[in-house]
Design a protein around this motif. Structure first.
Motif, PDB file in Angstrom:
ATOM      1  N   GLY A 117      57.839  35.154  38.522  1.00  9.16           N
ATOM      2  CA  GLY A 117      57.081  35.428  39.750  1.00  9.16           C
ATOM      3  C   GLY A 117      55.892  36.348  39.506  1.00  9.16           C
ATOM      4  O   GLY A 117      54.793  36.109  40.024  1.00  9.16           O
ATOM      5  N   THR A 118      56.084  37.367  38.680  1.00  5.66           N
ATOM      6  CA  THR A 118      54.986  38.302  38.427  1.00  5.66           C
ATOM      7  C   THR A 118      53.881  37.608  37.624  1.00  5.66           C
ATOM      8  O   THR A 118      52.698  37.794  37.891  1.00  5.66           O
ATOM      9  CB  THR A 118      55.486  39.540  37.651  1.00  5.66           C
ATOM     10  N   THR A 119      54.289  36.782  36.657  1.00  7.89           N
ATOM     11  CA  THR A 119      53.308  36.041  35.846  1.00  7.89           C
ATOM     12  C   THR A 119      52.521  35.075  36.723  1.00  7.89           C
ATOM     13  O   THR A 119      51.292  34.954  36.607  1.00  7.89           O
ATOM     14  CB  THR A 119      54.053  35.282  34.719  1.00  7.89           C
ATOM     15  N   PHE A 120      53.233  34.391  37.620  1.00 11.15           N
ATOM     16  CA  PHE A 120      52.556  33.439  38.507  1.00 11.15           C
ATOM     17  C   PHE A 120      51.554  34.151  39.418  1.00 11.15           C
ATOM     18  O   PHE A 120      50.389  33.737  39.537  1.00 11.15           O
ATOM     19  CB  PHE A 120      53.585  32.668  39.345  1.00 11.15           C
ATOM     20  N   ALA A 121      52.001  35.222  40.060  1.00  8.48           N
ATOM     21  CA  ALA A 121      51.140  35.905  41.038  1.00  8.48           C
ATOM     22  C   ALA A 121      49.884  36.475  40.365  1.00  8.48           C
ATOM     23  O   ALA A 121      48.767  36.355  40.895  1.00  8.48           O
ATOM     24  CB  ALA A 121      51.926  37.024  41.723  1.00  8.48           C
ATOM     25  N   LEU A 122      50.051  37.063  39.193  1.00  9.09           N
ATOM     26  CA  LEU A 122      48.887  37.638  38.498  1.00  9.09           C
ATOM     27  C   LEU A 122      47.965  36.540  37.972  1.00  9.09           C
ATOM     28  O   LEU A 122      46.737  36.671  38.032  1.00  9.09           O
ATOM     29  CB  LEU A 122      49.350  38.541  37.356  1.00  9.09           C
ATOM     30  N   SER A 123      48.544  35.438  37.480  1.00  8.00           N
ATOM     31  CA  SER A 123      47.708  34.354  36.930  1.00  8.00           C
ATOM     32  C   SER A 123      46.899  33.682  38.042  1.00  8.00           C
ATOM     33  O   SER A 123      45.718  33.356  37.855  1.00  8.00           O
ATOM     34  CB  SER A 123      48.593  33.321  36.228  1.00  8.00           C
ATOM     35  N   ARG A 124      47.541  33.490  39.174  1.00  6.31           N
ATOM     36  CA  ARG A 124      46.834  32.890  40.322  1.00  6.31           C
ATOM     37  C   ARG A 124      45.661  33.777  40.728  1.00  6.31           C
ATOM     38  O   ARG A 124      44.560  33.297  40.987  1.00  6.31           O
ATOM     39  CB  ARG A 124      47.837  32.737  41.477  1.00  6.31           C
ATOM     40  N   ARG A 125      45.899  35.069  40.740  1.00  5.99           N
ATOM     41  CA  ARG A 125      44.836  36.005  41.116  1.00  5.99           C
ATOM     42  C   ARG A 125      43.740  36.051  40.048  1.00  5.99           C
ATOM     43  O   ARG A 125      42.553  36.225  40.356  1.00  5.99           O
ATOM     44  CB  ARG A 125      45.451  37.384  41.344  1.00  5.99           C
ATOM     45  N   ALA A 126      44.142  35.872  38.784  1.00  5.24           N
ATOM     46  CA  ALA A 126      43.170  35.908  37.681  1.00  5.24           C
ATOM     47  C   ALA A 126      42.153  34.777  37.804  1.00  5.24           C
ATOM     48  O   ALA A 126      40.972  34.968  37.505  1.00  5.24           O
ATOM     49  CB  ALA A 126      43.892  35.817  36.332  1.00  5.24           C
ATOM     50  N   VAL A 127      42.606  33.614  38.239  1.00  2.00           N
ATOM     51  CA  VAL A 127      41.692  32.469  38.370  1.00  2.00           C
ATOM     52  C   VAL A 127      40.545  32.832  39.324  1.00  2.00           C
ATOM     53  O   VAL A 127      39.381  32.510  39.067  1.00  2.00           O
ATOM     54  CB  VAL A 127      42.462  31.228  38.882  1.00  2.00           C
ATOM     55  N   ILE A 128      40.874  33.549  40.386  1.00  2.00           N
ATOM     56  CA  ILE A 128      39.841  33.974  41.346  1.00  2.00           C
ATOM     57  C   ILE A 128      38.937  35.025  40.700  1.00  2.00           C
ATOM     58  O   ILE A 128      37.710  34.935  40.754  1.00  2.00           O
ATOM     59  CB  ILE A 128      40.498  34.550  42.621  1.00  2.00           C
ATOM     60  N   ALA A 129      39.557  36.002  40.045  1.00  2.00           N
ATOM     61  CA  ALA A 129      38.776  37.101  39.458  1.00  2.00           C
ATOM     62  C   ALA A 129      37.867  36.612  38.331  1.00  2.00           C
ATOM     63  O   ALA A 129      36.743  37.090  38.180  1.00  2.00           O
ATOM     64  CB  ALA A 129      39.721  38.183  38.924  1.00  2.00           C
ATOM     65  N   PHE A 130      38.349  35.666  37.525  1.00  6.47           N
ATOM     66  CA  PHE A 130      37.533  35.178  36.400  1.00  6.47           C
ATOM     67  C   PHE A 130      36.283  34.459  36.909  1.00  6.47           C
ATOM     68  O   PHE A 130      35.232  34.512  36.277  1.00  6.47           O
ATOM     69  CB  PHE A 130      38.339  34.217  35.519  1.00  6.47           C
ATOM     70  N   GLY A 131      36.421  33.751  38.035  1.00  9.42           N
ATOM     71  CA  GLY A 131      35.273  33.062  38.634  1.00  9.42           C
ATOM     72  C   GLY A 131      34.653  32.063  37.668  1.00  9.42           C
ATOM     73  O   GLY A 131      35.334  31.437  36.863  1.00  9.42           O
ATOM     74  N   ASP A 132      33.330  31.926  37.742  1.00  8.89           N
ATOM     75  CA  ASP A 132      32.631  30.935  36.912  1.00  8.89           C
ATOM     76  C   ASP A 132      32.534  31.358  35.452  1.00  8.89           C
ATOM     77  O   ASP A 132      32.214  30.540  34.585  1.00  8.89           O
ATOM     78  CB  ASP A 132      31.216  30.707  37.451  1.00  8.89           C
ATOM     79  N   ALA A 133      32.789  32.627  35.178  1.00  9.37           N
ATOM     80  CA  ALA A 133      32.636  33.124  33.801  1.00  9.37           C
ATOM     81  C   ALA A 133      33.778  32.670  32.898  1.00  9.37           C
ATOM     82  O   ALA A 133      33.668  32.737  31.673  1.00  9.37           O
ATOM     83  CB  ALA A 133      32.567  34.651  33.818  1.00  9.37           C
ATOM     84  N   GLY A 134      34.899  32.212  33.478  1.00  4.87           N
ATOM     85  CA  GLY A 134      36.051  31.799  32.678  1.00  4.87           C
ATOM     86  C   GLY A 134      36.812  32.992  32.136  1.00  4.87           C
ATOM     87  O   GLY A 134      36.513  34.148  32.457  1.00  4.87           O
ATOM     88  N   GLY A 135      37.798  32.703  31.299  1.00  2.00           N
ATOM     89  CA  GLY A 135      38.613  33.790  30.747  1.00  2.00           C
ATOM     90  C   GLY A 135      39.823  33.245  30.030  1.00  2.00           C
ATOM     91  O   GLY A 135      39.937  32.037  29.798  1.00  2.00           O
TER      92      GLY A 135
END
Ligand SMILES: NC(=O)c1ccc[n+]([C@@H]2O[C@H](COP(=O)([O-])OP(=O)(O)OC[C@H]3O[C@@H](n4cnc5c(N)ncnc54)[C@H](O)[C@@H]3O)[C@@H](O)[C@H]2O)c1
Length: 254
Positions: A117-135
């Motif tokens: 659950g913690t991995t999912f929640a942080l990864s989902r949020r990361a997609v938004i934070a990374f934006g167009d720059a990727g990561g």
């Protein structure tokens, strides 16, 4: 200094202890701006001192990642204090010895929430934070996700799902420049395993069933996490890489 991660801004969870701690320190040593996250504030402050003594620096945030809104807090804090992240290393987790028939609903929920659950929640949020720059996202699975090991049902189920999520998100977000991989540690000497290692519980595993006959150290895993987070792994995504001295990839009997 090895500048493998220079220019990267990374969130590392589970950073107060063991593999996460070694990873956060290595990321800082290799030039990343790091937010080290854990629920253990004392361990985080020790890490910060240890990193400062080596001439590097990192920021810390104490938060229970299973609490409501934790992912939002982590990414908001990173943006405010460290910068916009382009690396997420999901390392926080908890093992447990529970065969399936002895696993209560509460145990099952706990291991799923803590490891998946913690991995999912942080990864989902990361997609938004990374934006167009990727990561890059690097998750922590386990050799228990790759083969059956008696006595660890809810943990293994959660880690198996971490590897599935890794493949899934690699497929979903590659076109946005986001790579998603995982490490699958074998037996690694950390505060979570040290007492059993000292008691000899794993002696046979170490000396007889792996080609590389030693207990793994946190730095062994941290180096692979750093590679997967770096541009050196620019064409690598969707993989779970065992870091286990050859235990899961051979039928070695010494
Ligand atoms: N050590 C091994 O042999 C081994 C083998 C396979 C996989 N792993 C995995 O590697 C990762 C790290 O394990 P380790 O051995 O370094 O363990 P560890 O116990 O030394 O460190 C885990 C850290 O995660 C933190 N953490 C746990 N739950 C948290 C939560 N809800 N919120 C915030 N922080 C939390 C703990 O406080 C701790 O600092 C885990 O995901 C574990 O499942 C370890």
């Amino acid at each position: 200094m090895n500048g493998q991660l220079r220019g990267k801004t990374a969130i590392v969870t589970g950073a107060a202890s063991g593999i996460g701690r070694a990873t956060a320190a290595l990321f800082a040593a290799r030039g990343a701006a790091v937010l080290a996250v854990d629920r253990d504030e004392k361990g985080l402050l020790e890490l910060r001192d240890e990193v400062a003594a080596a001439g590097d620096e990192l920021a810390v945030l104490a938060v229970d990642l299973t609490s409501a809104g934790a992912a939002e807090r982590v990414f908001d804090h990173c943006a405010e204090v460290v910068g916009t992240p382009d690396v997420l290393a999901n390392i926080a987790g908890r093992a447990g010895d529970r065969p399936a028939a002895d696993t209560t609903d509460e145990d099952f929920e706990f291991f799923l929430r803590t490891n998946l659950g913690t991995t999912f929640a942080l990864s989902r949020r990361a997609v938004i934070a990374f934006g167009d720059a990727g990561g890059a996202i690097v998750n922590t699975s386990s050799t228990f996700a790759l083969t059956g090991v008696a006595g660890s049902a809810p943990y293994s189920a959660a880690k198996g799902a971490v590897s599935s999520l890794t493949r899934q998100m690699a497929a979903e977000y590659g076109r946005r420049g986001i790579r998603v991989n995982a490490v699958a540690p074998g037996l690694i000497e950390t505060p979570a395993t040290r007492a059993k290692i000292a008691a000899g519980v794993f002696d046979d595993l170490v000396t007889r069933s792996r080609p590389l006959p030693r207990v793994g150290q946190p730095i062994d895993v941290a180096r692979v996490v750093a590679f997967l987070a770096s541009d050196e792994a620019a064409f690598v995504t969707g993989l779970t890489i065992p870091v286990d001295g050859g235990w899961s990839s051979t039928h070695f009997r010494g």
